[in-house]
Design a protein around this motif. Sequence first.
Motif, PDB file in Angstrom:
ATOM      1  N   LEU A  28       0.869  -1.189   0.000  1.00  0.00           N
ATOM      2  CA  LEU A  28       0.000   0.000   0.000  1.00  0.00           C
ATOM      3  C   LEU A  28       0.899   1.231   0.000  1.00  0.00           C
ATOM      4  O   LEU A  28       1.608   1.482   0.983  1.00  0.00           O
ATOM      5  N   GLY A  34       7.792   1.671  -2.301  1.00  0.00           N
ATOM      6  CA  GLY A  34       6.877   0.575  -2.615  1.00  0.00           C
ATOM      7  C   GLY A  34       7.325  -0.179  -3.862  1.00  0.00           C
ATOM      8  O   GLY A  34       7.341  -1.419  -3.899  1.00  0.00           O
ATOM      9  N   ALA A  98       4.293   9.370   5.879  1.00  0.00           N
ATOM     10  CA  ALA A  98       3.753   9.173   7.236  1.00  0.00           C
ATOM     11  C   ALA A  98       2.336   9.743   7.387  1.00  0.00           C
ATOM     12  O   ALA A  98       1.452   9.107   7.967  1.00  0.00           O
ATOM     13  N   ALA A 104      -4.820   6.004   3.964  1.00  0.00           N
ATOM     14  CA  ALA A 104      -4.587   4.919   2.998  1.00  0.00           C
ATOM     15  C   ALA A 104      -5.177   3.598   3.491  1.00  0.00           C
ATOM     16  O   ALA A 104      -5.689   2.812   2.696  1.00  0.00           O
TER      17      ALA A 104
HETATM   18  N1  LIG Z   1      12.387   7.440  -1.226  1.00  0.00           N
HETATM   19  C1  LIG Z   1      13.367   7.063  -0.418  1.00  0.00           C
HETATM   20  O1  LIG Z   1      14.534   6.932  -0.844  1.00  0.00           O
HETATM   21  C2  LIG Z   1      13.099   6.762   1.022  1.00  0.00           C
HETATM   22  C3  LIG Z   1      11.854   6.994   1.585  1.00  0.00           C
HETATM   23  N2  LIG Z   1      11.652   6.654   2.904  1.00  0.00           N
HETATM   24  C4  LIG Z   1      10.347   6.851   3.518  1.00  0.00           C
HETATM   25  O2  LIG Z   1       9.436   5.915   2.926  1.00  0.00           O
HETATM   26  C5  LIG Z   1       8.111   6.478   2.901  1.00  0.00           C
HETATM   27  C6  LIG Z   1       7.600   6.491   1.464  1.00  0.00           C
HETATM   28  O3  LIG Z   1       8.448   7.353   0.731  1.00  0.00           O
HETATM   29  P1  LIG Z   1       8.467   7.376  -0.864  1.00  0.00           P
HETATM   30  O4  LIG Z   1       8.294   6.020  -1.412  1.00  0.00           O
HETATM   31  O5  LIG Z   1       9.674   8.153  -1.241  1.00  0.00           O
HETATM   32  O6  LIG Z   1       7.175   8.238  -1.162  1.00  0.00           O
HETATM   33  P2  LIG Z   1       6.367   8.354  -2.543  1.00  0.00           P
HETATM   34  O7  LIG Z   1       5.674   9.666  -2.502  1.00  0.00           O
HETATM   35  O8  LIG Z   1       7.262   8.044  -3.695  1.00  0.00           O
HETATM   36  O9  LIG Z   1       5.312   7.172  -2.436  1.00  0.00           O
HETATM   37  C7  LIG Z   1       4.189   7.221  -1.608  1.00  0.00           C
HETATM   38  C8  LIG Z   1       3.102   6.507  -2.340  1.00  0.00           C
HETATM   39  O10 LIG Z   1       1.953   6.430  -1.489  1.00  0.00           O
HETATM   40  C9  LIG Z   1       0.816   6.623  -2.306  1.00  0.00           C
HETATM   41  N3  LIG Z   1      -0.343   7.027  -1.505  1.00  0.00           N
HETATM   42  C10 LIG Z   1      -0.527   8.170  -0.798  1.00  0.00           C
HETATM   43  N4  LIG Z   1      -1.747   8.177  -0.237  1.00  0.00           N
HETATM   44  C11 LIG Z   1      -2.347   7.011  -0.604  1.00  0.00           C
HETATM   45  C12 LIG Z   1      -3.618   6.440  -0.373  1.00  0.00           C
HETATM   46  N5  LIG Z   1      -4.537   7.076   0.359  1.00  0.00           N
HETATM   47  N6  LIG Z   1      -3.908   5.230  -0.923  1.00  0.00           N
HETATM   48  C13 LIG Z   1      -2.997   4.579  -1.679  1.00  0.00           C
HETATM   49  N7  LIG Z   1      -1.763   5.073  -1.953  1.00  0.00           N
HETATM   50  C14 LIG Z   1      -1.452   6.278  -1.417  1.00  0.00           C
HETATM   51  C15 LIG Z   1       1.247   7.700  -3.260  1.00  0.00           C
HETATM   52  O11 LIG Z   1       0.354   7.731  -4.350  1.00  0.00           O
HETATM   53  P3  LIG Z   1       0.204   9.070  -5.263  1.00  0.00           P
HETATM   54  O12 LIG Z   1       1.476   9.146  -6.028  1.00  0.00           O
HETATM   55  O13 LIG Z   1      -0.985   8.755  -6.068  1.00  0.00           O
HETATM   56  O14 LIG Z   1       0.031  10.199  -4.305  1.00  0.00           O
HETATM   57  C16 LIG Z   1       2.641   7.216  -3.613  1.00  0.00           C
HETATM   58  O15 LIG Z   1       2.568   6.296  -4.677  1.00  0.00           O
HETATM   59  C17 LIG Z   1       8.245   7.873   3.509  1.00  0.00           C
HETATM   60  O16 LIG Z   1       7.979   7.797   4.883  1.00  0.00           O
HETATM   61  C18 LIG Z   1       9.718   8.212   3.282  1.00  0.00           C
HETATM   62  O17 LIG Z   1      10.220   9.165   4.196  1.00  0.00           O
HETATM   63  C19 LIG Z   1      12.625   6.098   3.673  1.00  0.00           C
HETATM   64  C20 LIG Z   1      13.860   5.848   3.149  1.00  0.00           C
HETATM   65  C21 LIG Z   1      14.209   6.185   1.803  1.00  0.00           C
END
Ligand SMILES: NC(=O)C1=CN([C@@H]2O[C@H](COP(=O)(O)OP(=O)(O)OC[C@H]3O[C@@H](n4cnc5c(N)ncnc54)[C@H](OP(=O)(O)O)[C@@H]3O)[C@@H](O)[C@H]2O)C=CC1
Length: 325
Positions: A28, A34, A98, A104
């Motif tokens: 999710l 992801g 977060a 979600a």
């Molecule tokens: N990127 C990195 O290198 C790192 C990230 N992190 C942490 O990991 C976490 C995720 O980061 P990251 O992957 O970069 O973030 P992203 O913004 O790339 O991914 C988050 C995803 O969540 C989806 N989303 C948001 N709301 C919903 C919902 N209601 N239902 C379904 N999907 C939803 C978004 O969809 P949509 O695009 O449609 O909004 C998006 O695809 C954060 O806490 C970040 O700090 C930790 C270490 C490294």
Amino acid sequence: MTTSSSSVYHVSPSSQRSPQAPLSIGLLGMGAVGTLMASHWRQHKVFALPRDHKSVLTLNLFTPAAQTAEQQTAEHQQWQLPCWQGEPLDWLVLTTKAGDTLTALKPWLNHLPRVNNLLLLQNGMGQQQQCADWLAQHRLHTKLWAGISTAGAYRRAANNPQGSEVVFAGAGQTIAGRWAQENPADNDNTDTTPLPPGIESVRDIPARMREKLAVNAVINPLTAVLRCHNGELVSNPLYLPQLQALAAEVADLYQQLHWPLSQDLSERVQQVAQATAANRSSTLQDILAARPTELVFICGYLQQQAQSLGLTLPLTARLMRQLSD
Ligand SMILES: NC(=O)C1=CN([C@@H]2O[C@H](COP(=O)(O)OP(=O)(O)OC[C@H]3O[C@@H](n4cnc5c(N)ncnc54)[C@H](OP(=O)(O)O)[C@@H]3O)[C@@H](O)[C@H]2O)C=CC1
Ligand SMILES: CC(C)(CO)C(=O)C(=O)O
């Protein structure tokens, strides 16, 4: 497969072969992390939980050359995940930002009784306890886990039918442990459930998360206000004293809260800033892209902890005000 001398796997996309029976895993939050995780679990039965409940989700991952030990050339991967329809899941792994955690999860509430383990793999703190309370409120017996990762990935526009791809930016370590209560003494340290491959099980996840939170509470707001790369916090003589003052404020709070830090915070922050010198912090990236930041779950969480002791964090509060202007 890239492994260290212990049982720790260092996440690298698709290069790992599963040593265990296939797990059923829901994802999710199909963004950068992801997609990276989905790539890593190609040998398993992985489902997507997209916002629009579409039947199939197409993922695109670009791995630059030499990003992993065994890979010499750049690689584009495209594959599809079926949408979860409520099949039994060993793991549901949530990788939204977060602030999106409960929003979600809520649309999937009716399916959650079929989830054995829920892992929040995110930065920040506060959302884990909100989620634990929410699961209890709905009398769900899903076991809650929390995790953090130092792997790096980002999304960018791409010339494919989806219009975007995730770029694998660097291998890292991913750890997770059971989240029972924020107080480590109340946590279930004896749970031996095997985690999805590539994730190391740790017994003291709240303590490990607090260590990371302290570093993020210094680098993230400062780089966002100063609009600088991480390394400039150390190399710029005007910025270094600000890093040191903010680290002292956070370290003092940790002392008051009896939250141990394994190293002097200012030194630790300088090491991380230098090791990630060319990076823009995730907070600065969010601000530059006009996205909400996760600071409420980093600095805001520490402000709440301070408030519970009748304390304030003046430097943190000033940075938060500057960023909300
Ligand atoms: N990127 C990195 O290198 C790192 C990230 N992190 C942490 O990991 C976490 C995720 O980061 P990251 O992957 O970069 O973030 P992203 O913004 O790339 O991914 C988050 C995803 O969540 C989806 N989303 C948001 N709301 C919903 C919902 N209601 N239902 C379904 N999907 C939803 C978004 O969809 P949509 O695009 O449609 O909004 C998006 O695809 C954060 O806490 C970040 O700090 C930790 C270490 C490294
Ligand atoms: C460690 C650091 C500061 C690296 O950029 C990070 O975790 C972030 O940007 O959120």
